[in-house]
Design an enzyme around this catalytic site. Structure first.
Site, PDB file in Angstrom:
ATOM      1  N   LYS A   5       4.228 -14.287   5.488  1.00  0.00           N
ATOM      2  CA  LYS A   5       4.296 -14.724   4.088  1.00  0.00           C
ATOM      3  C   LYS A   5       5.163 -13.783   3.253  1.00  0.00           C
ATOM      4  O   LYS A   5       5.926 -14.230   2.412  1.00  0.00           O
ATOM      5  CB  LYS A   5       2.888 -14.783   3.460  1.00  0.00           C
ATOM      6  CG  LYS A   5       1.925 -15.717   4.165  1.00  0.00           C
ATOM      7  CD  LYS A   5       0.640 -15.884   3.368  1.00  0.00           C
ATOM      8  CE  LYS A   5      -0.154 -14.604   3.177  1.00  0.00           C
ATOM      9  NZ  LYS A   5      -0.701 -14.031   4.424  1.00  0.00           N
TER      10      LYS A   5
ATOM     11  N   ARG B 229      -6.714 -16.868  -2.832  1.00  0.00           N
ATOM     12  CA  ARG B 229      -7.374 -16.578  -1.562  1.00  0.00           C
ATOM     13  C   ARG B 229      -8.790 -17.136  -1.524  1.00  0.00           C
ATOM     14  O   ARG B 229      -9.456 -17.035  -0.506  1.00  0.00           O
ATOM     15  CB  ARG B 229      -7.461 -15.074  -1.412  1.00  0.00           C
ATOM     16  CG  ARG B 229      -6.726 -14.539  -0.176  1.00  0.00           C
ATOM     17  CD  ARG B 229      -6.750 -13.088  -0.309  1.00  0.00           C
ATOM     18  NE  ARG B 229      -6.448 -12.270   0.777  1.00  0.00           N
ATOM     19  CZ  ARG B 229      -5.325 -11.559   0.891  1.00  0.00           C
ATOM     20  NH1 ARG B 229      -4.337 -11.730   0.055  1.00  0.00           N
ATOM     21  NH2 ARG B 229      -5.202 -10.702   1.861  1.00  0.00           N
TER      22      ARG B 229
ATOM     23  N   ARG C  75       3.249  -3.473  12.466  1.00  0.00           N
ATOM     24  CA  ARG C  75       3.924  -3.642  11.175  1.00  0.00           C
ATOM     25  C   ARG C  75       4.041  -2.315  10.438  1.00  0.00           C
ATOM     26  O   ARG C  75       3.106  -1.510  10.435  1.00  0.00           O
ATOM     27  CB  ARG C  75       3.131  -4.634  10.333  1.00  0.00           C
ATOM     28  CG  ARG C  75       3.660  -4.787   8.925  1.00  0.00           C
ATOM     29  CD  ARG C  75       3.115  -6.004   8.271  1.00  0.00           C
ATOM     30  NE  ARG C  75       1.753  -5.840   7.773  1.00  0.00           N
ATOM     31  CZ  ARG C  75       1.138  -6.757   7.041  1.00  0.00           C
ATOM     32  NH1 ARG C  75       1.728  -7.899   6.770  1.00  0.00           N
ATOM     33  NH2 ARG C  75      -0.086  -6.542   6.610  1.00  0.00           N
TER      34      ARG C  75
ATOM     35  N   ARG D  64       0.336   0.395   6.937  1.00  0.00           N
ATOM     36  CA  ARG D  64      -0.632   0.125   5.881  1.00  0.00           C
ATOM     37  C   ARG D  64      -2.005   0.614   6.299  1.00  0.00           C
ATOM     38  O   ARG D  64      -2.385   0.502   7.457  1.00  0.00           O
ATOM     39  CB  ARG D  64      -0.691  -1.382   5.611  1.00  0.00           C
ATOM     40  CG  ARG D  64       0.316  -1.835   4.593  1.00  0.00           C
ATOM     41  CD  ARG D  64       0.360  -3.318   4.447  1.00  0.00           C
ATOM     42  NE  ARG D  64      -0.933  -3.953   4.236  1.00  0.00           N
ATOM     43  CZ  ARG D  64      -1.072  -5.213   3.831  1.00  0.00           C
ATOM     44  NH1 ARG D  64      -0.007  -5.956   3.589  1.00  0.00           N
ATOM     45  NH2 ARG D  64      -2.257  -5.743   3.665  1.00  0.00           N
TER      46      ARG D  64
ATOM     47  N   ARG E   7     -10.293  -8.729   7.716  1.00  0.00           N
ATOM     48  CA  ARG E   7      -9.395  -9.597   6.944  1.00  0.00           C
ATOM     49  C   ARG E   7      -9.324 -10.987   7.567  1.00  0.00           C
ATOM     50  O   ARG E   7      -9.246 -11.990   6.857  1.00  0.00           O
ATOM     51  CB  ARG E   7      -8.016  -8.959   6.843  1.00  0.00           C
ATOM     52  CG  ARG E   7      -8.040  -7.775   5.876  1.00  0.00           C
ATOM     53  CD  ARG E   7      -6.995  -6.749   6.214  1.00  0.00           C
ATOM     54  NE  ARG E   7      -5.660  -7.188   5.916  1.00  0.00           N
ATOM     55  CZ  ARG E   7      -4.570  -6.707   6.529  1.00  0.00           C
ATOM     56  NH1 ARG E   7      -4.691  -5.803   7.483  1.00  0.00           N
ATOM     57  NH2 ARG E   7      -3.393  -7.137   6.192  1.00  0.00           N
TER      58      ARG E   7
HETATM   59  P1  AMP Z   1      -2.387  -8.544   1.437  1.00  0.00           P
HETATM   60  O1  AMP Z   1      -1.233  -7.636   1.196  1.00  0.00           O
HETATM   61  O2  AMP Z   1      -2.181  -9.917   0.843  1.00  0.00           O
HETATM   62  O3  AMP Z   1      -2.814  -8.607   2.875  1.00  0.00           O
HETATM   63  O4  AMP Z   1      -3.636  -7.930   0.621  1.00  0.00           O
HETATM   64  C1  AMP Z   1      -4.153  -6.659   0.936  1.00  0.00           C
HETATM   65  C2  AMP Z   1      -5.556  -6.517   0.378  1.00  0.00           C
HETATM   66  O5  AMP Z   1      -5.526  -6.624  -1.056  1.00  0.00           O
HETATM   67  C3  AMP Z   1      -6.556  -7.575   0.819  1.00  0.00           C
HETATM   68  O6  AMP Z   1      -7.137  -7.289   2.073  1.00  0.00           O
HETATM   69  C4  AMP Z   1      -7.561  -7.538  -0.323  1.00  0.00           C
HETATM   70  O7  AMP Z   1      -8.378  -6.388  -0.228  1.00  0.00           O
HETATM   71  C5  AMP Z   1      -6.669  -7.340  -1.535  1.00  0.00           C
HETATM   72  N1  AMP Z   1      -6.177  -8.632  -2.084  1.00  0.00           N
HETATM   73  C6  AMP Z   1      -4.882  -9.049  -2.140  1.00  0.00           C
HETATM   74  N2  AMP Z   1      -4.792 -10.257  -2.707  1.00  0.00           N
HETATM   75  C7  AMP Z   1      -6.066 -10.621  -3.015  1.00  0.00           C
HETATM   76  C8  AMP Z   1      -6.627 -11.780  -3.614  1.00  0.00           C
HETATM   77  N3  AMP Z   1      -5.868 -12.823  -3.988  1.00  0.00           N
HETATM   78  N4  AMP Z   1      -7.978 -11.806  -3.790  1.00  0.00           N
HETATM   79  C9  AMP Z   1      -8.755 -10.772  -3.421  1.00  0.00           C
HETATM   80  N5  AMP Z   1      -8.289  -9.662  -2.826  1.00  0.00           N
HETATM   81  C10 AMP Z   1      -6.946  -9.572  -2.627  1.00  0.00           C
END
Ligand code: AMP
Length: 219
Positions: A17, A92, A129, A161, A172
């Site tokens: 994404k 989400r 990654r 990360r 996740r």
């Molecule tokens: P991502 O980079 O999208 O994988 O997001 C990393 C982390 O940020 C996730 O595992 C959540 O802890 C938090 N996070 C990101 N976007 C959201 C969202 N829309 N709702 C809730 N938590 C989020």
């Protein structure tokens, strides 16, 4: 002024994404709105928000709907978001999808692209990654920037990360199944969903997304 274009990218972590979001935005002048990037930047900056969410991010859990909805509304209000946005990692949960409808009213999401990838490939991709702390560019282990640890775009540090560990990846994926998978039906029921196979080259996935935009008169 033309109607703004809003595209939601749905899919598991590691499905591509972020990479596809960057490409879409560069091609169409849209803002790449990754709530994960915004939250990680806050953690790095050590702001109040960053302190509030750092533990949740590291554990791979979700932060509250209210908090991310506020961040999104704020970001969409900035002048550079006038042409529209690509949402990456948001919404989400069903609550977030409903909030996004309210935020975007009277228009709304024009297209939701589901980037599909099986769990085994998610785990393999996330473990390899690397990401630039400065600009968010994503690298794989064999990229020179990942090997040197210095981003070729901005000179920032290229790191793994904190939530790309086996435990957090598991948490996740579970959160995705529980909270985010229902959004596939949410957007499909409105005729907005297009699924693309994420297990192909970046260029091939990108071409499928572009075709979906054109088919809907969004590009
Ligand atoms: P991502 O980079 O999208 O994988 O997001 C990393 C982390 O940020 C996730 O595992 C959540 O802890 C938090 N996070 C990101 N976007 C959201 C969202 N829309 N709702 C809730 N938590 C989020």
């Amino acid at each position: 002024m033309a109607t703004p274009t809003y595209v939601v990218l749905l899919g598991k972590q590691g499905a591509g994404k972020g990479t596809q979001g960057e490409l879409l935005c560069a091609r169409h002048g849209l803002v790449h709105l990754s709530t994960g990037d915004i939250l990680r930047a806050a953690v790095r900056a050590g702001s109040d928000l960053g302190r509030e969410v750092s533990r949740v991010l590291e554990a791979g859990e979700l932060v509250s709907d209210d908090l991310v909805n506020r961040l999104v509304e704020e970001r969409l209000g900035a002048p550079d978001a006038a042409a529209g946005a690509v949402f990456d990692g948001y919404p989400r949960t069903r609550g977030q999808a409903e909030a996004l409808d309210r935020i975007l009213a009277p228009g709304g999401v024009g297209l939701c692209v589901l980037v599909e990838l099986p769990d085994e490939l998610v785990v393999a991709r996330l473990s390899g990654r690397r990401v630039c702390e400065g600009c968010g560019t994503i690298y794989t282990l064999t990229d020179p920037s990942a090997e040197s640890g210095v981003c070729e775009r901005c000179g920032g540090r290229v790191v793994q990360r904190a939530d790309d560990t086996p435990e957090a990846i598991g948490a996740r994926l579970a959160a995705y199944e529980r909270d985010t998978r229902p959004l596939i039906d949410f957007y499909d029921a409105r005729g907005l969903l297009v699924a693309v196979d994420g297990d192909r080259s970046v260029e091939e996935v990108s071409a499928s997304i572009e075709a979906a935009l054109v088919a809907r008169g969004l590009a």
